[in-house]
Design a protein around this motif. Sequence first.
Motif, PDB file in Angstrom:
ATOM      1  N   PHE A 197       0.895  -1.092   0.101  1.00 58.50           N
ATOM      2  CA  PHE A 197       0.052  -0.053  -0.147  1.00 58.50           C
ATOM      3  C   PHE A 197       0.841   1.154  -0.059  1.00 58.50           C
ATOM      4  O   PHE A 197       0.677   2.364  -0.769  1.00 58.50           O
ATOM      5  CB  PHE A 197      -0.834  -0.029   1.111  1.00 58.50           C
ATOM      6  N   ALA A 198       2.052   1.267   0.836  1.00 53.62           N
ATOM      7  CA  ALA A 198       2.826   2.365   0.991  1.00 53.62           C
ATOM      8  C   ALA A 198       3.524   2.791  -0.497  1.00 53.62           C
ATOM      9  O   ALA A 198       3.785   3.818  -0.752  1.00 53.62           O
ATOM     10  CB  ALA A 198       3.823   2.239   1.979  1.00 53.62           C
ATOM     11  N   THR A 199       3.861   1.640  -1.057  1.00 61.00           N
ATOM     12  CA  THR A 199       4.442   1.742  -2.345  1.00 61.00           C
ATOM     13  C   THR A 199       3.405   2.403  -3.421  1.00 61.00           C
ATOM     14  O   THR A 199       4.051   3.421  -4.167  1.00 61.00           O
ATOM     15  CB  THR A 199       4.901   0.278  -3.010  1.00 61.00           C
ATOM     16  N   THR A 200       2.208   1.853  -3.265  1.00 57.31           N
ATOM     17  CA  THR A 200       1.222   2.702  -4.118  1.00 57.31           C
ATOM     18  C   THR A 200       0.972   3.902  -3.768  1.00 57.31           C
ATOM     19  O   THR A 200       0.453   4.667  -4.738  1.00 57.31           O
ATOM     20  CB  THR A 200      -0.212   1.802  -4.166  1.00 57.31           C
ATOM     21  N   MET A 201       1.218   4.401  -2.609  1.00 53.66           N
ATOM     22  CA  MET A 201       0.893   5.921  -2.130  1.00 53.66           C
ATOM     23  C   MET A 201       2.095   6.683  -2.476  1.00 53.66           C
ATOM     24  O   MET A 201       1.941   7.896  -2.470  1.00 53.66           O
ATOM     25  CB  MET A 201       0.572   5.952  -0.720  1.00 53.66           C
ATOM     26  N   GLY A 202       3.228   6.095  -2.773  1.00 55.30           N
ATOM     27  CA  GLY A 202       4.547   6.788  -3.134  1.00 55.30           C
ATOM     28  C   GLY A 202       5.301   7.315  -1.938  1.00 55.30           C
ATOM     29  O   GLY A 202       6.213   8.175  -1.958  1.00 55.30           O
ATOM     30  N   ALA A 203       5.100   6.456  -0.926  1.00 63.56           N
ATOM     31  CA  ALA A 203       5.860   6.703   0.495  1.00 63.56           C
ATOM     32  C   ALA A 203       7.163   6.189   0.134  1.00 63.56           C
ATOM     33  O   ALA A 203       7.624   5.387  -0.570  1.00 63.56           O
ATOM     34  CB  ALA A 203       5.091   5.790   1.450  1.00 63.56           C
ATOM     35  N   ASN A 204       8.154   6.910   0.943  1.00 58.09           N
ATOM     36  CA  ASN A 204       9.593   6.403   0.780  1.00 58.09           C
ATOM     37  C   ASN A 204      10.129   5.418   1.658  1.00 58.09           C
ATOM     38  O   ASN A 204       9.018   5.103   2.678  1.00 58.09           O
ATOM     39  CB  ASN A 204      10.503   7.748   1.001  1.00 58.09           C
ATOM     40  N   GLN A 227       9.039   6.332   5.626  1.00 52.56           N
ATOM     41  CA  GLN A 227       7.522   6.641   5.565  1.00 52.56           C
ATOM     42  C   GLN A 227       6.971   5.193   5.665  1.00 52.56           C
ATOM     43  O   GLN A 227       5.939   5.073   6.168  1.00 52.56           O
ATOM     44  CB  GLN A 227       7.199   7.539   4.580  1.00 52.56           C
ATOM     45  N   LEU A 232       4.876   3.609   8.914  1.00 53.44           N
ATOM     46  CA  LEU A 232       3.630   3.178   8.609  1.00 53.44           C
ATOM     47  C   LEU A 232       3.281   1.982   9.221  1.00 53.44           C
ATOM     48  O   LEU A 232       2.025   1.588   9.582  1.00 53.44           O
ATOM     49  CB  LEU A 232       3.166   3.212   7.129  1.00 53.44           C
ATOM     50  N   GLY A 265       8.195   6.476  -8.262  1.00 51.80           N
ATOM     51  CA  GLY A 265       7.307   5.754  -7.522  1.00 51.80           C
ATOM     52  C   GLY A 265       6.110   6.699  -7.312  1.00 51.80           C
ATOM     53  O   GLY A 265       4.680   6.382  -6.972  1.00 51.80           O
ATOM     54  N   THR A 315       0.315   4.755  -9.074  1.00 54.25           N
ATOM     55  CA  THR A 315      -0.495   4.160  -8.038  1.00 54.25           C
ATOM     56  C   THR A 315      -1.180   2.911  -8.647  1.00 54.25           C
ATOM     57  O   THR A 315      -1.478   2.736  -9.766  1.00 54.25           O
ATOM     58  CB  THR A 315      -1.213   5.010  -7.387  1.00 54.25           C
ATOM     59  N   ILE A 344       2.128  12.342   3.201  1.00 58.74           N
ATOM     60  CA  ILE A 344       3.365  12.085   2.912  1.00 58.74           C
ATOM     61  C   ILE A 344       4.223  12.982   2.099  1.00 58.74           C
ATOM     62  O   ILE A 344       5.537  12.911   1.931  1.00 58.74           O
ATOM     63  CB  ILE A 344       3.407  10.646   2.699  1.00 58.74           C
ATOM     64  N   ARG A 345       3.436  13.506   1.187  1.00 63.53           N
ATOM     65  CA  ARG A 345       4.135  14.471   0.342  1.00 63.53           C
ATOM     66  C   ARG A 345       4.221  16.142   0.845  1.00 63.53           C
ATOM     67  O   ARG A 345       4.417  16.923   0.344  1.00 63.53           O
ATOM     68  CB  ARG A 345       3.306  14.797  -1.139  1.00 63.53           C
TER      69      ARG A 345
END
Lengths: 222, 248
Positions: A119-126, A129, A133, B91, B95, B118-119
């Motif tokens: 999920f974090a990957t799909t949200m663009g979290a580093n 983050q 999470l 990334g 999504t 997060i952004r």
Amino acid sequence: MNIVEQETIGIIVLTLQMTLLATAMSCVIGIPLGLLLDKASFPGKRVVVLINRTLMAAPPVVIGLVVYLILMRNGPLGFLGWLFTFEAMVIAQTILITPIICGIVYTASERSAKNIRAFATTMGANKIQTEWLVIKELSNEIYFAAVAGFGRAMSEVGAIMIVGGNIRYHTRVMTTTIALLRNRGEINQAVFLGIVLMIIALLVQVIAGALRRRERRTDENF
Amino acid sequence: MKISNIKKEYEKFTLSIKSLEITNSAQNTIVGAESNYPGYVGAASNCPDNGQYKIYGIIGANGCGKTTLMKIMAGIISPSSGTVDYEGLTGRDITMIFRKPYLLHDTVINNLTYPLKIRKIKPNSEEIDILLSMAGLQDLKNEYALTLSGGEQQKLAMIRAFIFKPKLIFVDEGFSNMDIESVNLFEQYIQKMSNTTWVLVSHQMSTIRRVCEYVFFMHKGEITEKGETKKVLDTPYTKELKEYLQYV
């Protein structure tokens, strides 16, 4: 009834100090270890998990004996002079409950962390983050692990009796005092301390309950 | 985005894509796919790759590798071999929305604004209200997200993807629990969203027909047919696609 007065307060304080310190140290070691054990992939991982699960159920007297052998005068860490001290009891408790905390966190992470990371990957979290999470989403399980560790540490007798020696005003804690009072036949005082121990356990649960995230799940599909 | 010679091997299944390219910009659109599959129609001239496509569909029977392919393209899993070239996309530009979306153990509003948080982007309350209203969640914004129904959870996941305006969105059965009215609403929104390329997996051929301009058909881990949606669905070439279309 002297023991119920000043000395008892000292015993309760020492018990709480020892248990809190051991739980804190076990959380510092066990939580990252549990998360890492799930995330990392290496040869022999199953064996490590098996060893951890075995240690979760390790007999406290065995752990106490191992710590005793390490801290005894001729042992590898005998030069520290920690045998029959507060430090020795904290070390034994930490060794005893770290696998419990690590194991609970590992199991929770194994069940959910993969989905959380996806999920974090799909949200663009580093990466930071993402891992934050994972900890946040597993916070209830982490609270549970810490509370379970605290409970185990507080109810422990065997290991701390061996490495602490149950020395009056020095290493005597609630559980070892209860055992001693029973041996002396002072059942009323033993029961009193037992009730205090139960009240502390209840308070810990109440505090943990207040801190934990409120979760309302439903399987209903409206 | 271009993937080349991808293989993902599982115990009982192997995904194998020789190449797949989806590049969509104002100046240039390239759609390409190559396959080692015997009888692959990508080389056939009945499916020209010269349109300006923005919404793609991937269809195929259960277990054919659609989700695995999407996860590889979205960067969620790594292929066993082969390369994924994001051609400048990061990334944060991509999504993926799942059939059973992951929702944070938090309120609806905090789930919605997580990508902004997060952004470090300050949420625009007007935009949030519009999106919540579109999903019919305006009265539930302070509710715990996991208490929502399956359809509401999908709608929340959908608007959560809209809010940070990614350039490439993969939707894996993202409408499966929604009511028809909501599906229509989101289909219209998807068509209106400029600067975003969509790749949808769905077994609902009505959605594929209405929304997707270009479609890939997968069978046993490989792309076996591709082309403009109407042509592919009206005049299926391979036996596998003909059979698949009979049952959906």
